[in-house]
Design an enzyme around this catalytic site. Structure first.
Site, PDB file in Angstrom:
ATOM      1  N   TYR A 140     103.464  93.974  23.831  1.00  0.00           N
ATOM      2  CA  TYR A 140     103.611  93.017  22.627  1.00  0.00           C
ATOM      3  C   TYR A 140     102.880  93.819  21.293  1.00  0.00           C
ATOM      4  CZ  TYR A 140     105.590  90.002  25.722  1.00  0.00           C
ATOM      5  OH  TYR A 140     106.377  89.340  26.801  1.00  0.00           O
TER       6      TYR A 140
ATOM      7  N   ILE B 201     110.724  85.750  19.265  1.00  0.00           N
ATOM      8  CA  ILE B 201     109.269  85.589  18.922  1.00  0.00           C
ATOM      9  C   ILE B 201     109.145  86.383  17.671  1.00  0.00           C
ATOM     10  CG2 ILE B 201     108.463  85.199  21.463  1.00  0.00           C
ATOM     11  CD1 ILE B 201     107.845  88.298  21.620  1.00  0.00           C
ATOM     12  N   ASP B 202     109.984  86.932  16.932  1.00  0.00           N
ATOM     13  CA  ASP B 202     109.816  87.506  15.779  1.00  0.00           C
ATOM     14  C   ASP B 202     109.783  86.506  14.718  1.00  0.00           C
ATOM     15  OD1 ASP B 202     113.340  88.112  15.831  1.00  0.00           O
ATOM     16  OD2 ASP B 202     112.461  86.683  14.492  1.00  0.00           O
TER      17      ASP B 202
ATOM     18  N   HIS C 231     109.777  79.936  22.787  1.00  0.00           N
ATOM     19  CA  HIS C 231     109.093  81.162  23.463  1.00  0.00           C
ATOM     20  C   HIS C 231     107.857  81.542  22.986  1.00  0.00           C
ATOM     21  CE1 HIS C 231     113.212  81.339  26.091  1.00  0.00           C
ATOM     22  NE2 HIS C 231     112.417  80.330  26.494  1.00  0.00           N
TER      23      HIS C 231
ATOM     24  N   CYS D 193      94.211  81.470  22.817  1.00  0.00           N
ATOM     25  CA  CYS D 193      92.861  81.667  23.460  1.00  0.00           C
ATOM     26  C   CYS D 193      92.811  81.195  24.828  1.00  0.00           C
ATOM     27  CB  CYS D 193      91.898  81.166  22.700  1.00  0.00           C
ATOM     28  SG  CYS D 193      90.033  81.629  23.454  1.00  0.00           S
TER      29      CYS D 193
ATOM     30  N   CYS E  29      88.086  85.371  19.784  1.00  0.00           N
ATOM     31  CA  CYS E  29      88.841  84.514  19.237  1.00  0.00           C
ATOM     32  C   CYS E  29      88.101  84.085  18.074  1.00  0.00           C
ATOM     33  CB  CYS E  29      88.826  83.458  20.302  1.00  0.00           C
ATOM     34  SG  CYS E  29      89.442  81.837  19.692  1.00  0.00           S
TER      35      CYS E  29
ATOM     36  N   SER F 272     122.376  85.441  25.377  1.00  0.00           N
ATOM     37  CA  SER F 272     123.309  86.136  26.521  1.00  0.00           C
ATOM     38  C   SER F 272     123.504  84.662  27.408  1.00  0.00           C
ATOM     39  CB  SER F 272     122.537  87.009  27.009  1.00  0.00           C
ATOM     40  OG  SER F 272     121.460  86.836  27.804  1.00  0.00           O
TER      41      SER F 272
ATOM     42  N   LEU G 157     128.259  88.438  20.044  1.00  0.00           N
ATOM     43  CA  LEU G 157     128.931  89.637  20.049  1.00  0.00           C
ATOM     44  C   LEU G 157     130.055  89.655  21.322  1.00  0.00           C
ATOM     45  CD1 LEU G 157     129.252  92.169  18.574  1.00  0.00           C
ATOM     46  CD2 LEU G 157     127.659  93.349  19.946  1.00  0.00           C
TER      47      LEU G 157
ATOM     48  N   ALA H  22     126.386  88.654  14.141  1.00  0.00           N
ATOM     49  CA  ALA H  22     126.081  87.608  13.622  1.00  0.00           C
ATOM     50  C   ALA H  22     126.095  87.631  12.022  1.00  0.00           C
ATOM     51  CB  ALA H  22     124.668  87.238  14.115  1.00  0.00           C
TER      52      ALA H  22
HETATM   53  C1  BV8 Z   1     110.523  77.699  32.935  1.00  0.00           C
HETATM   54  C2  BV8 Z   1     109.741  85.637  25.476  1.00  0.00           C
HETATM   55  C3  BV8 Z   1     110.064  75.613  33.910  1.00  0.00           C
HETATM   56  C4  BV8 Z   1     108.933  86.651  26.076  1.00  0.00           C
HETATM   57  C5  BV8 Z   1     111.172  85.023  27.046  1.00  0.00           C
HETATM   58  C6  BV8 Z   1     116.758  81.225  38.962  1.00  0.00           C
HETATM   59  C7  BV8 Z   1     117.832  80.492  38.418  1.00  0.00           C
HETATM   60  C8  BV8 Z   1     117.611  79.986  37.299  1.00  0.00           C
HETATM   61  C9  BV8 Z   1     116.146  79.945  36.637  1.00  0.00           C
HETATM   62  C10 BV8 Z   1     115.317  80.459  37.126  1.00  0.00           C
HETATM   63  C11 BV8 Z   1     115.467  81.134  38.562  1.00  0.00           C
HETATM   64  N1  BV8 Z   1     114.187  81.700  38.698  1.00  0.00           N
HETATM   65  C12 BV8 Z   1     113.491  81.450  37.769  1.00  0.00           C
HETATM   66  C13 BV8 Z   1     113.960  80.760  36.528  1.00  0.00           C
HETATM   67  C14 BV8 Z   1     113.346  80.261  35.413  1.00  0.00           C
HETATM   68  C15 BV8 Z   1     113.287  81.309  34.409  1.00  0.00           C
HETATM   69  C16 BV8 Z   1     114.783  81.872  34.317  1.00  0.00           C
HETATM   70  O1  BV8 Z   1     115.599  81.743  33.639  1.00  0.00           O
HETATM   71  N2  BV8 Z   1     114.833  83.187  34.658  1.00  0.00           N
HETATM   72  C17 BV8 Z   1     116.025  83.744  34.562  1.00  0.00           C
HETATM   73  C18 BV8 Z   1     115.757  85.464  34.420  1.00  0.00           C
HETATM   74  C19 BV8 Z   1     117.256  83.383  35.661  1.00  0.00           C
HETATM   75  N3  BV8 Z   1     112.951  80.823  33.207  1.00  0.00           N
HETATM   76  C20 BV8 Z   1     111.550  80.682  33.026  1.00  0.00           C
HETATM   77  O2  BV8 Z   1     110.860  80.985  33.617  1.00  0.00           O
HETATM   78  C21 BV8 Z   1     111.420  79.795  31.803  1.00  0.00           C
HETATM   79  N4  BV8 Z   1     110.305  78.715  32.046  1.00  0.00           N
HETATM   80  O3  BV8 Z   1     111.715  77.580  33.467  1.00  0.00           O
HETATM   81  O4  BV8 Z   1     109.797  76.711  33.146  1.00  0.00           O
HETATM   82  C22 BV8 Z   1     110.547  74.595  33.376  1.00  0.00           C
HETATM   83  C23 BV8 Z   1     111.708  74.350  32.635  1.00  0.00           C
HETATM   84  C24 BV8 Z   1     111.961  73.537  31.872  1.00  0.00           C
HETATM   85  C25 BV8 Z   1     110.867  72.584  31.650  1.00  0.00           C
HETATM   86  C26 BV8 Z   1     109.818  72.471  31.752  1.00  0.00           C
HETATM   87  C27 BV8 Z   1     109.572  73.493  32.700  1.00  0.00           C
HETATM   88  C28 BV8 Z   1     110.442  80.630  30.592  1.00  0.00           C
HETATM   89  C29 BV8 Z   1     111.413  81.627  30.305  1.00  0.00           C
HETATM   90  C30 BV8 Z   1     110.899  82.409  29.264  1.00  0.00           C
HETATM   91  C31 BV8 Z   1     110.823  83.724  29.288  1.00  0.00           C
HETATM   92  N5  BV8 Z   1     110.441  84.453  27.795  1.00  0.00           N
HETATM   93  N6  BV8 Z   1     111.061  85.490  26.037  1.00  0.00           N
HETATM   94  C32 BV8 Z   1     109.388  88.004  25.268  1.00  0.00           C
HETATM   95  O5  BV8 Z   1     110.021  87.870  24.245  1.00  0.00           O
HETATM   96  O6  BV8 Z   1     109.054  88.767  25.606  1.00  0.00           O
HETATM   97  S1  BV8 Z   1     112.804  85.231  27.602  1.00  0.00           S
HETATM   98  C33 BV8 Z   1     113.699  86.025  26.573  1.00  0.00           C
HETATM   99  O7  BV8 Z   1     115.007  86.617  27.185  1.00  0.00           O
HETATM  100  C34 BV8 Z   1     114.281  85.354  25.317  1.00  0.00           C
HETATM  101  O8  BV8 Z   1     113.300  84.693  24.572  1.00  0.00           O
HETATM  102  C35 BV8 Z   1     115.404  84.840  25.734  1.00  0.00           C
HETATM  103  O9  BV8 Z   1     115.343  83.414  26.245  1.00  0.00           O
HETATM  104  C36 BV8 Z   1     116.027  85.618  26.951  1.00  0.00           C
HETATM  105  C37 BV8 Z   1     117.430  86.232  27.042  1.00  0.00           C
HETATM  106  O10 BV8 Z   1     117.201  86.873  25.671  1.00  0.00           O
HETATM  107  P1  BV8 Z   1     118.623  86.588  24.369  1.00  0.00           P
HETATM  108  O11 BV8 Z   1     117.679  86.302  23.387  1.00  0.00           O
HETATM  109  O12 BV8 Z   1     119.658  85.820  25.030  1.00  0.00           O
HETATM  110  O13 BV8 Z   1     118.881  88.185  24.280  1.00  0.00           O
HETATM  111  P2  BV8 Z   1     119.747  89.032  25.285  1.00  0.00           P
HETATM  112  O14 BV8 Z   1     119.440  90.434  24.868  1.00  0.00           O
HETATM  113  O15 BV8 Z   1     119.505  88.700  26.748  1.00  0.00           O
HETATM  114  O16 BV8 Z   1     121.056  88.655  24.687  1.00  0.00           O
HETATM  115  C38 BV8 Z   1     121.491  89.082  23.426  1.00  0.00           C
HETATM  116  C39 BV8 Z   1     122.757  88.523  23.112  1.00  0.00           C
HETATM  117  O17 BV8 Z   1     123.134  88.733  21.799  1.00  0.00           O
HETATM  118  C40 BV8 Z   1     123.856  89.045  24.056  1.00  0.00           C
HETATM  119  O18 BV8 Z   1     124.883  88.313  24.519  1.00  0.00           O
HETATM  120  C41 BV8 Z   1     124.687  90.029  23.062  1.00  0.00           C
HETATM  121  O19 BV8 Z   1     126.005  90.303  23.239  1.00  0.00           O
HETATM  122  C42 BV8 Z   1     124.303  89.288  21.639  1.00  0.00           C
HETATM  123  N7  BV8 Z   1     124.262  90.334  20.584  1.00  0.00           N
HETATM  124  C43 BV8 Z   1     123.568  91.528  20.586  1.00  0.00           C
HETATM  125  N8  BV8 Z   1     123.867  91.923  19.212  1.00  0.00           N
HETATM  126  C44 BV8 Z   1     124.384  90.931  18.602  1.00  0.00           C
HETATM  127  C45 BV8 Z   1     124.749  89.905  19.364  1.00  0.00           C
HETATM  128  N9  BV8 Z   1     125.305  88.876  18.970  1.00  0.00           N
HETATM  129  C46 BV8 Z   1     125.645  88.832  17.572  1.00  0.00           C
HETATM  130  N10 BV8 Z   1     125.512  89.851  16.887  1.00  0.00           N
HETATM  131  C47 BV8 Z   1     124.933  90.794  17.118  1.00  0.00           C
HETATM  132  N11 BV8 Z   1     124.911  91.626  16.241  1.00  0.00           N
HETATM  133 ZN    ZN Z   2      88.991  80.449  21.772  1.00  0.00          ZN
END
Ligand code: BV8
Ligand code: ZN
Length: 224
Positions: free
Chosen positions: A52, A89-90, A105, A113, A132, A173, A198, A215
């Site tokens: 991070y 997160i940007d 997120h 903290c 903190c 995605s 994309l 985009a």
């Molecule tokens: C939760 C912060 C409970 C960190 C992130 C099994 C099945 C289903 C779900 C689950 C499962 N097992 C576990 C889960 C839940 C889990 C989950 O979904 N896991 C996945 C892997 C299956 N989710 C969680 O744990 C979440 N919490 O469920 O808590 C709850 C739920 C509801 C209510 C109460 C409690 C928490 C998940 C958060 C994780 N943190 N980010 C960090 O940034 O380091 S996730 C991170 O990856 C992103 O924030 C985003 O959410 C995710 C995917 O990333 P994208 O933003 O989509 O980016 P990606 O690279 O994947 O895709 C880019 C897209 O852009 C592509 O399609 C590409 O084609 C396109 N693109 C590229 N260039 C361009 C473009 N489009 C246009 N123009 C361009 N130029």
């Molecule tokens: Zn504190």
């Protein structure tokens, strides 16, 4: 007309911020799912801080792109009728001028903290475990929602989706829940749904319309 826009890493790609899929979800050989977890932080905090701290430092070298600016212009026109929910997160939406942005997120420029649970603005490294500003304890972690943690603002997001006339998903995605489920929820409440990406996402079939492209081109064309 009430609009909810969901953005993902794809909207920041043209600004030079790598997406999760571009690097095949890898960072220094680690899978993001293995680094962005509370377990990874407890086991190897220095590695997670490095992940991070590097991304936070990289923010200084990137700028918002035409997609971010177009959404800021849209907010100027429609005001409170637009809510941008971002998975990113940007701070590029804010730097382009958007004010109504919900970081479900968390944010790189915020620290959480673990001692007093305050969220504090933080631009430097956290890897040296600084004190903190609220309670003085060296218990600051990235204020980022990891896998298995509860996203921020879910109540506000669901309220906005329930009232939305239009749900637009940009640059995500559709791989991670609950964000990937928003289109289904919006559909269920009668919204029209539009995807600007994309490539087709994992939930493209749930959109009335899905446009493929950059985009930086699709979003200004849609906003105009
Ligand atoms: C939760 C912060 C409970 C960190 C992130 C099994 C099945 C289903 C779900 C689950 C499962 N097992 C576990 C889960 C839940 C889990 C989950 O979904 N896991 C996945 C892997 C299956 N989710 C969680 O744990 C979440 N919490 O469920 O808590 C709850 C739920 C509801 C209510 C109460 C409690 C928490 C998940 C958060 C994780 N943190 N980010 C960090 O940034 O380091 S996730 C991170 O990856 C992103 O924030 C985003 O959410 C995710 C995917 O990333 P994208 O933003 O989509 O980016 P990606 O690279 O994947 O895709 C880019 C897209 O852009 C592509 O399609 C590409 O084609 C396109 N693109 C590229 N260039 C361009 C473009 N489009 C246009 N123009 C361009 N130029
Ligand atoms: Zn504190």
């Amino acid at each position: 007309m009430k609009i909810v826009v969901l953005t993902g890493a794809g909207i920041s790609a043209e600004s030079g911020v790598p997406t999760f899929r571009d690097a095949d979800g890898l960072w220094e050989g680690h899978r993001v799912e293995d680094v962005a977890t509370p377990e990874a932080y407890d086991a190897q905090p220095a590695v997670v801080h490095r992940f991070y701290d590097a991304r936070r430092a990289a923010l200084a070298a990137v700028e918002p792109n035409p997609a971010h600016h177009a959404l800021a212009r849209l907010e100027e026109h429609v005001g409170d009728d637009l809510l941008v929910v971002t998975q990113n997160i940007d701070d590029l939406h804010e730097r382009a001028g958007s004010a109504r942005v919900l970081h479900m997120h968390g944010e790189l420029l915020s620290a959480l903290c673990r001692a007093c649970t305050d969220r504090v603005r933080w631009a430097g490294d956290l890897g040296e475990f600084p004190a903190c500003p609220s309670c003085g304890v060296s218990a600051l972690r990235p204020d980022v929602v990891w896998f298995g943690e509860i996203p921020y603002g879910m109540g506000d997001i669901q309220d906005a989706l329930a009232e939305a006339d239009l749900f637009v998903s940009i640059g995500t995605s559709g791989a991670v829940y609950p964000a990937a489920g928003f289109v289904q929820y919006a559909l269920g409440h009668g919204a029209r749904t539009l995807e600007l990406n994309l490539q087709p996402s994992e939930v493209s079939l749930l959109f009335h319309e899905s446009r493929q492209g950059l985009a930086g081109e699709l979003v200004p064309a849609w906003v105009e």
